[in-house]
Design an enzyme around this catalytic site. Structure first.
Site, PDB file in Angstrom:
ATOM      1  N   ASP A   1      10.935  14.243   4.356  1.00 30.32           N
ATOM      2  CA  ASP A   1      10.019  13.342   3.661  1.00 30.32           C
ATOM      3  C   ASP A   1      10.722  12.758   2.441  1.00 30.32           C
ATOM      4  O   ASP A   1      11.153  13.510   1.560  1.00 30.32           O
ATOM      5  CB  ASP A   1       8.779  14.143   3.240  1.00 30.32           C
ATOM      6  CG  ASP A   1       7.687  13.302   2.631  1.00 30.32           C
ATOM      7  OD1 ASP A   1       7.952  12.193   2.137  1.00 30.32           O
ATOM      8  OD2 ASP A   1       6.528  13.774   2.636  1.00 30.32           O
ATOM      9  N   VAL A   2      10.842  11.440   2.387  1.00 28.89           N
ATOM     10  CA  VAL A   2      11.560  10.803   1.271  1.00 28.89           C
ATOM     11  C   VAL A   2      10.881  11.022  -0.073  1.00 28.89           C
ATOM     12  O   VAL A   2      11.525  10.893  -1.116  1.00 28.89           O
ATOM     13  CB  VAL A   2      11.776   9.291   1.507  1.00 28.89           C
ATOM     14  CG1 VAL A   2      12.715   9.043   2.676  1.00 28.89           C
ATOM     15  CG2 VAL A   2      10.455   8.545   1.670  1.00 28.89           C
TER      16      VAL A   2
ATOM     17  N   ASN B   1      13.430   2.231   4.617  1.00 27.75           N
ATOM     18  CA  ASN B   1      12.393   1.649   5.452  1.00 27.75           C
ATOM     19  C   ASN B   1      11.137   2.510   5.541  1.00 27.75           C
ATOM     20  O   ASN B   1      10.099   2.034   5.967  1.00 27.75           O
ATOM     21  CB  ASN B   1      12.953   1.401   6.862  1.00 27.75           C
ATOM     22  CG  ASN B   1      11.920   0.811   7.772  1.00 27.75           C
ATOM     23  OD1 ASN B   1      11.467  -0.313   7.579  1.00 27.75           O
ATOM     24  ND2 ASN B   1      11.505   1.583   8.758  1.00 27.75           N
TER      25      ASN B   1
ATOM     26  N   SER C   1       7.428  -6.081   1.746  1.00 30.89           N
ATOM     27  CA  SER C   1       6.423  -6.688   2.604  1.00 30.89           C
ATOM     28  C   SER C   1       6.003  -8.012   1.984  1.00 30.89           C
ATOM     29  O   SER C   1       6.143  -8.193   0.768  1.00 30.89           O
ATOM     30  CB  SER C   1       5.205  -5.758   2.701  1.00 30.89           C
ATOM     31  OG  SER C   1       4.128  -6.403   3.334  1.00 30.89           O
TER      32      SER C   1
ATOM     33  N   SER D   1       3.180  -8.476   1.525  1.00 32.84           N
ATOM     34  CA  SER D   1       2.136  -7.927   0.662  1.00 32.84           C
ATOM     35  C   SER D   1       2.676  -7.549  -0.719  1.00 32.84           C
ATOM     36  O   SER D   1       1.904  -7.347  -1.648  1.00 32.84           O
ATOM     37  CB  SER D   1       1.513  -6.688   1.308  1.00 32.84           C
ATOM     38  OG  SER D   1       0.940  -7.010   2.544  1.00 32.84           O
TER      39      SER D   1
ATOM     40  N   TYR E   1      -1.563  -0.544  -1.054  1.00 27.94           N
ATOM     41  CA  TYR E   1      -0.351  -0.958  -0.346  1.00 27.94           C
ATOM     42  C   TYR E   1       0.293  -2.142  -1.062  1.00 27.94           C
ATOM     43  O   TYR E   1       1.511  -2.154  -1.287  1.00 27.94           O
ATOM     44  CB  TYR E   1      -0.696  -1.312   1.101  1.00 27.94           C
ATOM     45  CG  TYR E   1       0.492  -1.715   1.932  1.00 27.94           C
ATOM     46  CD1 TYR E   1       1.393  -0.761   2.393  1.00 27.94           C
ATOM     47  CD2 TYR E   1       0.709  -3.052   2.275  1.00 27.94           C
ATOM     48  CE1 TYR E   1       2.485  -1.120   3.167  1.00 27.94           C
ATOM     49  CE2 TYR E   1       1.796  -3.417   3.055  1.00 27.94           C
ATOM     50  CZ  TYR E   1       2.678  -2.451   3.499  1.00 27.94           C
ATOM     51  OH  TYR E   1       3.756  -2.819   4.264  1.00 27.94           O
TER      52      TYR E   1
ATOM     53  N   LYS F   1       4.092  -2.104  -2.583  1.00 28.04           N
ATOM     54  CA  LYS F   1       5.124  -3.032  -2.101  1.00 28.04           C
ATOM     55  C   LYS F   1       5.524  -4.036  -3.174  1.00 28.04           C
ATOM     56  O   LYS F   1       6.673  -4.502  -3.200  1.00 28.04           O
ATOM     57  CB  LYS F   1       4.674  -3.725  -0.815  1.00 28.04           C
ATOM     58  CG  LYS F   1       4.617  -2.765   0.381  1.00 28.04           C
ATOM     59  CD  LYS F   1       5.975  -2.103   0.657  1.00 28.04           C
ATOM     60  CE  LYS F   1       5.964  -1.244   1.899  1.00 28.04           C
ATOM     61  NZ  LYS F   1       7.291  -0.786   2.298  1.00 28.04           N
TER      62      LYS F   1
ATOM     63  N   THR G   1       4.347  -3.157  15.991  1.00 33.14           N
ATOM     64  CA  THR G   1       3.999  -1.739  15.921  1.00 33.14           C
ATOM     65  C   THR G   1       2.694  -1.553  15.156  1.00 33.14           C
ATOM     66  O   THR G   1       1.870  -0.737  15.513  1.00 33.14           O
ATOM     67  CB  THR G   1       5.132  -0.939  15.241  1.00 33.14           C
ATOM     68  OG1 THR G   1       6.319  -1.122  15.996  1.00 33.14           O
ATOM     69  CG2 THR G   1       4.802   0.533  15.177  1.00 33.14           C
TER      70      THR G   1
END
Length: 188
Positions: free
Chosen positions: A59-60, A86, A137, A139, A150, A154, A185
């Site tokens: 987990d980053v 990513n 993104s 976003s 989110y 981002k 995806t």
């Protein structure tokens, strides 16, 4: 003969990360696949040349996992030439609806994850005069309805990329971001 270059790709178990891993591998790079789900990483790795592929799950947002990722990469391949940040998550919600726990998870993975990987890999990237590619993104440039947390995370990725590019250019380390929109995806 030039030495084979090495890339670490976080979030490599599907989507953009998987596609990046396949492309780097096709171009002859050593590819290190990272993500939280080992089974997904193993599936991607199964299609890549074993001598040039390494799976390191983790987990980053966990600094110890990132330290392990970088040490395993350097032990196996001798250095790091490129870091593709990513790994990311999304959570629906507008201000007032999103819980603090969900907001913190977004920031931990999407922003702190990049902080962790860059800090750990930076000495090797400086030595290689390598590059960092962060997945932001659209976003992170504008905004979306129902995506308050989110969008915030981002936006931070986009701005931290700009700041890193300014600071790390003097070491020969290039830093860029890609800003995709909704991917296949995400729609499936």
């Amino acid at each position: 003969m030039s030495q084979t270059k090495t890339v670490i790709i976080t979030g490599a178990g599907s989507g953009i990360g998987e596609a990046a891993a396949r492309r780097f591998s096709a171009d002859g790079w050593n590819v290190v696949l990272n993500g939280r789900t080992k089974e997904k990483l193993d599936k991607v790795a199964g299609d890549l040349p074993g001598e040039r592929t390494l799976v390191v799950s983790g987990d980053v947002s966990n600094a110890n996992d990132v330290s392990h990722l970088v040490s395993q990469t350097v032990d196996r391949f001798g250095g790091i030439d490129c870091l593709v940040n990513n790994a990311g998550v999304a959570q629906m919600g507008e201000p007032g609806d999103l819980s603090l726990k969900d907001f913190q998870m977004l920031m931990d993975i999407n922003v702190t994850g990049i902080f962790n990987t860059v800090n750990e890999a930076l000495p090797h990237l400086k030595e290689a005069k390598g590059s960092i590619v962060n997945t932001s993104s659209v976003s992170g440039i504008g905004g979306d309805w129902q995506m308050f947390g989110y969008n915030t995370s981002k936006g931070a990725v986009s701005n931290m990329t700009r700041a890193m590019a300014l600071d790390l250019g003097k070491y020969g380390v290039r830093v860029n971001a890609v800003a995709p929109s909704v991917t296949r995806t995400q729609m499936s």
